[in-house]
Design a protein around this motif. Structure first.
Motif, PDB file in Angstrom:
ATOM      1  N   VAL A   1     -11.049 157.780  20.554  1.00  0.00           N
ATOM      2  CA  VAL A   1      -9.767 158.108  20.467  1.00  0.00           C
ATOM      3  C   VAL A   1      -8.890 156.932  21.004  1.00  0.00           C
ATOM      4  O   VAL A   1      -7.849 156.340  20.465  1.00  0.00           O
ATOM      5  N   ALA A   2      -9.417 156.550  22.142  1.00  0.00           N
ATOM      6  CA  ALA A   2      -8.578 155.523  23.072  1.00  0.00           C
ATOM      7  C   ALA A   2      -8.618 154.242  22.119  1.00  0.00           C
ATOM      8  O   ALA A   2      -7.681 153.452  22.112  1.00  0.00           O
ATOM      9  N   LEU A   3      -9.989 153.917  21.465  1.00  0.00           N
ATOM     10  CA  LEU A   3     -10.147 152.753  20.668  1.00  0.00           C
ATOM     11  C   LEU A   3      -9.137 152.886  19.373  1.00  0.00           C
ATOM     12  O   LEU A   3      -8.372 151.686  19.062  1.00  0.00           O
ATOM     13  N   ASP A   4      -8.960 153.979  18.909  1.00  0.00           N
ATOM     14  CA  ASP A   4      -8.089 154.192  17.612  1.00  0.00           C
ATOM     15  C   ASP A   4      -6.905 154.044  17.822  1.00  0.00           C
ATOM     16  O   ASP A   4      -5.987 153.294  17.124  1.00  0.00           O
ATOM     17  N   VAL A   5      -6.416 154.703  19.173  1.00  0.00           N
ATOM     18  CA  VAL A   5      -4.987 154.427  19.597  1.00  0.00           C
ATOM     19  C   VAL A   5      -4.644 153.048  19.655  1.00  0.00           C
ATOM     20  O   VAL A   5      -3.543 152.554  19.360  1.00  0.00           O
ATOM     21  N   LEU A   6      -5.522 152.195  20.318  1.00  0.00           N
ATOM     22  CA  LEU A   6      -5.277 150.537  20.582  1.00  0.00           C
ATOM     23  C   LEU A   6      -5.214 149.985  19.219  1.00  0.00           C
ATOM     24  O   LEU A   6      -4.211 149.287  19.110  1.00  0.00           O
ATOM     25  N   CYS A   7      -6.205 150.283  18.230  1.00  0.00           N
ATOM     26  CA  CYS A   7      -6.092 149.821  16.916  1.00  0.00           C
ATOM     27  C   CYS A   7      -4.736 150.092  16.112  1.00  0.00           C
ATOM     28  O   CYS A   7      -3.858 149.508  15.534  1.00  0.00           O
TER      29      CYS A   7
ATOM     30  N   GLY B   1     -13.638 160.560  23.361  1.00  0.00           N
ATOM     31  CA  GLY B   1     -12.413 160.204  24.185  1.00  0.00           C
ATOM     32  C   GLY B   1     -12.401 158.729  24.104  1.00  0.00           C
ATOM     33  O   GLY B   1     -11.326 158.159  23.889  1.00  0.00           O
ATOM     34  N   TRP B   2     -13.611 158.050  24.268  1.00  0.00           N
ATOM     35  CA  TRP B   2     -13.749 156.665  24.007  1.00  0.00           C
ATOM     36  C   TRP B   2     -13.062 156.234  22.690  1.00  0.00           C
ATOM     37  O   TRP B   2     -12.532 155.228  22.689  1.00  0.00           O
TER      38      TRP B   2
END
Length: 183
Positions: A152-158, A149-150
């Motif tokens: 995925v959040a980093l990927d979304v921000l990128c 989950g963490w």
């Protein structure tokens, strides 16, 4: 080897993603002629170049630690020959594709002054393919991580950062073309 090497490999891969995201963002902003009084174009270009070098160092650490860890059967050839790895061939193969594209970008950047500008630019556009392939590689490799989950959040921000800068660059290119410029 210890689990510390495995964690280092994962962490250096995530740091590489964040750093390469910064490289793509700065490259798009620079190509879009972004500049402020605090960030003149030469500063954007210098940070882009230096961040790219830093990114390469973290990527080398990521690759070396993944291979030297020994927990999974990865060899040096798996880094550059796509889809031949014995461990997760699709995801490792996408990493190899990203590395191959990155090698083309780096080599042509090193000899940029000896290449026609259009040839260098054409190869440098591979960054817009290299980055998402690397992103998908990391996403696929992390699908079983407890921290998914963490990640995925980093990927979304990128992704949002790259899309925003690419949108800026596209908007600037249209405005520049409308004014009669060539870009």
């Amino acid at each position: 080897m210890s689990s510390a090497v495995w964690y280092f490999s994962r962490a250096s891969g995530l740091v590489s993603l964040v750093l390469f995201t910064g490289v793509v963002v700065l490259g798009a902003l620079g190509a879009g002629r972004f500049a402020t009084r605090e960030w003149p174009r030469f500063a954007v270009a210098a940070v882009h170049r230096n961040l790219a070098l830093t990114s390469l160092a973290f990527l080398a650490a990521h690759i070396a630690s993944a291979i030297l860890d020994g927990y999974v059967p990865l060899g040096w050839l798996d880094v550059v020959v796509p889809f031949g790895a014995g461990y997760q061939p699709l995801w490792v193969g996408l990493g190899a594709v990203a590395i191959d594209l990155l090698i083309a970008i780096v080599v042509t950047s090193l000899v940029r002054t000896r290449l026609p500008a259009r040839a260098w630019r054409a190869v440098h556009w591979l960054a817009y393919l290299c980055w998402p392939v690397a992103l998908v590689h990391g996403f696929g490799m992390a699908e079983n991580d407890a921290a998914f989950g963490w990640i995925v959040a980093l990927d979304v921000l990128c992704v949002l950062a790259v899309l925003g800068s690419a949108g800026y660059r596209a908007t600037r290119a249209r405005k520049f073309a409308a004014l009669g410029g060539l870009r």
